[in-house]
Motif scaffolding. Structure first.
Motif, PDB file in Angstrom:
ATOM      1  N   ASP A   6       0.865  -1.183   0.000  1.00  0.00           N
ATOM      2  CA  ASP A   6       0.000   0.000   0.000  1.00  0.00           C
ATOM      3  C   ASP A   6       0.907   1.240   0.000  1.00  0.00           C
ATOM      4  OD1 ASP A   6      -2.484   1.257   0.213  1.00  0.00           O
ATOM      5  OD2 ASP A   6      -2.484   1.239   2.402  1.00  0.00           O
ATOM      6  N   ASN A  38      -3.468   5.574  -3.421  1.00  0.00           N
ATOM      7  CA  ASN A  38      -4.578   6.527  -3.270  1.00  0.00           C
ATOM      8  C   ASN A  38      -3.989   7.929  -3.410  1.00  0.00           C
ATOM      9  OD1 ASN A  38      -3.662   7.460  -0.689  1.00  0.00           O
ATOM     10  ND2 ASN A  38      -4.729   5.795   0.350  1.00  0.00           N
ATOM     11  N   LYS A  80     -10.190   2.351  -8.281  1.00  0.00           N
ATOM     12  CA  LYS A  80     -10.591   2.500  -6.881  1.00  0.00           C
ATOM     13  C   LYS A  80     -11.650   3.592  -6.777  1.00  0.00           C
ATOM     14  CE  LYS A  80      -7.841   2.175  -2.812  1.00  0.00           C
ATOM     15  NZ  LYS A  80      -6.604   2.671  -2.236  1.00  0.00           N
ATOM     16  N   PHE A 139     -11.287  -0.639   5.880  1.00  0.00           N
ATOM     17  CA  PHE A 139     -10.195   0.130   6.481  1.00  0.00           C
ATOM     18  C   PHE A 139     -10.063  -0.211   7.969  1.00  0.00           C
ATOM     19  CE2 PHE A 139      -8.963   3.949   3.685  1.00  0.00           C
ATOM     20  CZ  PHE A 139      -9.174   3.239   2.519  1.00  0.00           C
ATOM     21  N   ARG A 172      -8.223   2.689  10.500  1.00  0.00           N
ATOM     22  CA  ARG A 172      -9.045   3.887  10.743  1.00  0.00           C
ATOM     23  C   ARG A 172     -10.262   3.547  11.610  1.00  0.00           C
ATOM     24  NH1 ARG A 172      -8.812   7.770   5.366  1.00  0.00           N
ATOM     25  NH2 ARG A 172      -6.760   7.087   4.684  1.00  0.00           N
ATOM     26  N   SER A 178      -5.816  -0.247   5.280  1.00  0.00           N
ATOM     27  CA  SER A 178      -5.468   0.586   6.438  1.00  0.00           C
ATOM     28  C   SER A 178      -4.841  -0.279   7.535  1.00  0.00           C
ATOM     29  CB  SER A 178      -6.732   1.309   6.940  1.00  0.00           C
ATOM     30  OG  SER A 178      -6.421   2.231   7.950  1.00  0.00           O
ATOM     31  N   ARG A 215      -2.052  -1.302  10.062  1.00  0.00           N
ATOM     32  CA  ARG A 215      -1.118  -0.483  10.851  1.00  0.00           C
ATOM     33  C   ARG A 215       0.001  -1.290  11.506  1.00  0.00           C
ATOM     34  NH1 ARG A 215      -4.476   4.066  12.038  1.00  0.00           N
ATOM     35  NH2 ARG A 215      -5.069   4.721   9.948  1.00  0.00           N
TER      36      ARG A 215
HETATM   37  C1  E4P Z   1      -5.802   1.167   0.639  1.00  0.00           C
HETATM   38  O1  E4P Z   1      -6.443   0.824  -0.314  1.00  0.00           O
HETATM   39  C2  E4P Z   1      -6.078   2.388   1.424  1.00  0.00           C
HETATM   40  O2  E4P Z   1      -6.053   3.510   0.625  1.00  0.00           O
HETATM   41  C3  E4P Z   1      -5.124   2.490   2.561  1.00  0.00           C
HETATM   42  O3  E4P Z   1      -4.926   1.208   3.143  1.00  0.00           O
HETATM   43  C4  E4P Z   1      -5.462   3.549   3.586  1.00  0.00           C
HETATM   44  O4  E4P Z   1      -4.632   3.396   4.701  1.00  0.00           O
HETATM   45  P1  E4P Z   1      -4.474   4.519   5.842  1.00  0.00           P
HETATM   46  O5  E4P Z   1      -5.663   4.468   6.715  1.00  0.00           O
HETATM   47  O6  E4P Z   1      -3.218   4.105   6.567  1.00  0.00           O
HETATM   48  O7  E4P Z   1      -4.340   5.826   5.129  1.00  0.00           O
END
Ligand code: E4P
Length: 224
Positions: free
Chosen positions: A6, A28, A85, A131, A134, A166, A168
């Protein structure tokens, strides 16, 4: 479960491609801007495509169906196997529905709930991106939501692929795999973290020291 990277960072994608287990890239607008706010998006996307060759999701910036479809056509003209996307909004679902009719794959992004994922699947999405990080940030349990989505997908044999996005930390990768996600899209830092273990490093250090000892002994025998 497949692992995508990503990022829009060329060096990181180049390195990840050599690792042999990273089969795609998601980008993105924020990831592109982070690398260079003045970036030539088409040039960067084609560079990424030439490096990894597998799945590549490219995000639209419009928020109305017409604009999204126009952008999708443009991206597909850069490379025909692009996955578009699309944000999880009603206009986005309309765009997904139209893209599906044309056989253009879409990845519905910014999904935070099970009902959003079902709607995206039913509109014709090829991928639904939940996500996780988030959701955790707002004290929602992302692995519970992901588990619900995966269970429903099994029950109804839904055709879209579930992407855990997303991400982490390495625990998110494990949670995604246990839930049954098809793909986890992972930042470079977390990919590297997930490969490291202190006992692996200690083991290598011990093996190298013992190998050096053996070499030194052999040299002594030759010199006698
Ligand atoms: C993937 O498709 C997303 O755009 C990405 O995982 C967002 O991650 P983030 O919440 O760390 O920005």
């Amino acid at each position: 479960m497949e692992i995508y990277i990503d990022t829009a960072n060329i060096e990181h994608i180049e390195y990840a491609a050599k690792l042999g287990f990273v089969s795609g890239v998601t980008t993105n607008p924020s990831l592109l801007a982070k690398e260079d706010p003045k970036v030539d998006v088409k040039k960067r996307i084609l560079e990424i495509h030439s490096l990894i060759g597998g799945h590549l999701s490219v995000e639209v910036n419009s928020t109305n169906c017409e604009g999204m479809l126009r952008e999708a056509e443009e991206i597909v003209s850069w490379f025909p196997e692009a996955t578009i996307k699309i944000p999880m909004i009603p206009e986005g679902l309309m765009a997904v529905y139209e893209l599906a009719k044309k056989g253009i794959p879409s990845n519905v992004t910014l999904i935070f709930s099970t009902t959003q994922a079902i709607a995206a699947n039913n509109a014709g999405a090829s991928y639904v991106s939940l996500f996780m990080g988030r959701l955790d940030d707002i004290s929602s349990n992302s692995s519970e939501v992901l588990q619900d989505i995966c269970d429903i997908w099994d029950l109804h044999a839904y055709s879209s692929e579930i992407i855990a996005a997303s991400i982490r930390h390495p625990l998110h990768i494990i949670e995604a795999a246990k839930a049954g996600a098809h793909i986890a899209t992972v930042p470079y830092k977390v990919i590297m973290q997930s490969l490291k273990h202190p006992l692996t490093d200690a083991g290598i250090e011990a093996f190298s020291k013992d190998y050096e000892k053996m070499l030194a002994e052999k040299k002594k025998i030759i010199n006698v």
